[in-house]
Design an enzyme around this catalytic site. Structure first.
Site, short mmCIF file in Angstrom:
data_model
loop_
_atom_site.label_atom_id
_atom_site.label_comp_id
_atom_site.label_asym_id
_atom_site.label_seq_id
_atom_site.Cartn_x
_atom_site.Cartn_y
_atom_site.Cartn_z
N HIS A 306 0.87 -1.24 0.15
CA HIS A 306 0.20 0.06 0.09
C HIS A 306 1.04 1.45 -0.06
O HIS A 306 0.53 2.30 -0.74
CB HIS A 306 -1.01 -0.07 1.21
CG HIS A 306 -1.90 0.94 1.28
ND1 HIS A 306 -2.88 1.01 0.32
CD2 HIS A 306 -1.95 2.25 2.19
CE1 HIS A 306 -3.55 2.51 0.74
NE2 HIS A 306 -2.98 2.93 1.94
N PHE A 307 1.74 1.18 1.04
CA PHE A 307 2.81 2.70 1.08
C PHE A 307 3.87 2.13 0.03
O PHE A 307 4.99 2.10 0.64
CB PHE A 307 2.94 2.93 2.62
CG PHE A 307 1.96 3.45 3.15
CD1 PHE A 307 1.45 4.67 2.70
CD2 PHE A 307 1.08 2.74 4.13
CE1 PHE A 307 0.15 5.37 3.50
CE2 PHE A 307 0.10 3.28 4.96
CZ PHE A 307 -0.47 4.37 4.61
#
Length: 330
Positions: A306-307
């Site tokens: 996600h990051f």
């Protein structure tokens, strides 16, 4: 005796020097006049801008006469997520990264004093850009940054020079997965029972999960400071209620997808898509639909989560340089 007297005479002189140094303005100590201007431009500085009575914190770097890149962060983080990317871009671009109200170092007004909705956050960011003098800029959108950035872009298409999307959604395919099922139930019925099912997402294990799930090697590539800092901000009194309110407000975003997609088709903004393909929140199914409306968009699926900046920040920075140098022309 002369030796000892000299020693005791020197000490007051040293003490006076130290006291004089501490009496100097901090700016004088931190930024000597001999520092080269190129280094000053590349260094990140930290500011606040008051928007409708709310202090909005932001990071800034790069020459102010260069094209601007506006970095819009996701949940539950802040402009801190861009701490490594900003210096990579600042050699040729003017970089601005704000914290939304309720996030990072910006004010967290009480819920009875501030409407925590995506419409309102976008309005604050829009006014913020106007107040600091941004008339044209590229946007980097991730997670919550996408519905905020796309509100700005569709309202002011003339201001948008390019878009970089990193796990930020604008298509129904991107939220058609198990993560969103309890959130969608909350959209349909804003009850305490449904809100209670979402509260575990606001705790440390879930925050850490966002920084480790789908990553190749989080123990070597992701600093624990990331999830510890995000959690500390969420653990402030009242902040988790704000996050629950924004989970509910996220339900206002899918009805706007057709308008955002129409903006893409009509204006064809240059777009770079850099997507962590192992993301369980916004999986790769949300990345490829952009190509339906923007056939010239450049898509890169990265083997991370996600990051994505935490693990593939170097690659993303290089891709952005290549893309922006061609499309925005510093």
């Amino acid at each position: 005796m002369m030796k000892n007297t000299t020693k005791w005479m020197v000490r007051p002189i040293l003490l006076a020097a130290v006291m004089t140094a501490f009496a100097m303005p901090f700016e004088t100590m931190a930024a000597p006049a001999s520092t080269p201007s190129t280094l000053n431009e590349a260094a990140v500085s930290y500011h606040t801008e008051v928007v409708d009575g709310i202090k909005v914190f932001y990071r800034e770097a790069g020459p102010k006469n260069a094209p601007t890149v506006l970095l819009l962060h996701g949940f539950p983080t802040s402009s801190h997520m861009f701490r490594n990317l900003i210096p990579k871009l600042a050699d040729r671009y003017h970089v601005i990264a704000p914290d939304y109200p309720g996030y990072g170092q910006s004010d967290q007004p009480a819920m009875d004093k501030f409407n925590y909705s995506f419409d309102h956050l976008a309005s604050v960011v829009d006014k913020f850009t106007a107040q600091i003098g941004l008339s044209k800029y590229a946007i980097y959108v991730q997670d919550y940054g996408a519905p905020i950035g796309y509100r700005l872009a569709s309202a002011h298409p003339e201001k948008i020079s390019a878009i970089v999307v990193q796990n930020g959604n604008a298509y129904n395919e991107g939220i058609d997965n198990p993560f969103w099922e309890p959130i969608k139930a909350f959209w349909k019925n804003k009850s305490e029972a449904n809100a209670a099912k979402l509260r575990p997402v606001l705790e440390l294990n879930a925050t850490k999960w966002q920084y480790t799930e789908g990553f190749r090697d989080p123990s070597h590539h992701v600093s624990p400071d990331t999830w510890i800092l995000d959690q500390a901000y969420m653990d402030r009194p009242g902040n988790k209620d704000i996050q629950i309110e924004l989970f509910y407000s996220y339900g206002t975003n899918p009805p706007l997808y057709p308008a955002w997609q129409a903006y893409f088709r009509k204006h064809q903004p240059p777009m770079l898509i850099v997507w962590g393909k192992n993301d369980k929140i916004f999986p790769a199914e949300g990345a490829t639909p952009y190509l339906r409306d923007l056939p010239n968009a450049e898509l890169h699926l990265l083997d991370t989560g996600h990051f994505a900046l935490e693990e593939d920040g170097e690659e993303i920075g290089n891709l952005m340089h290549n893309f922006l140098d061609r499309k925005v022309k510093p």
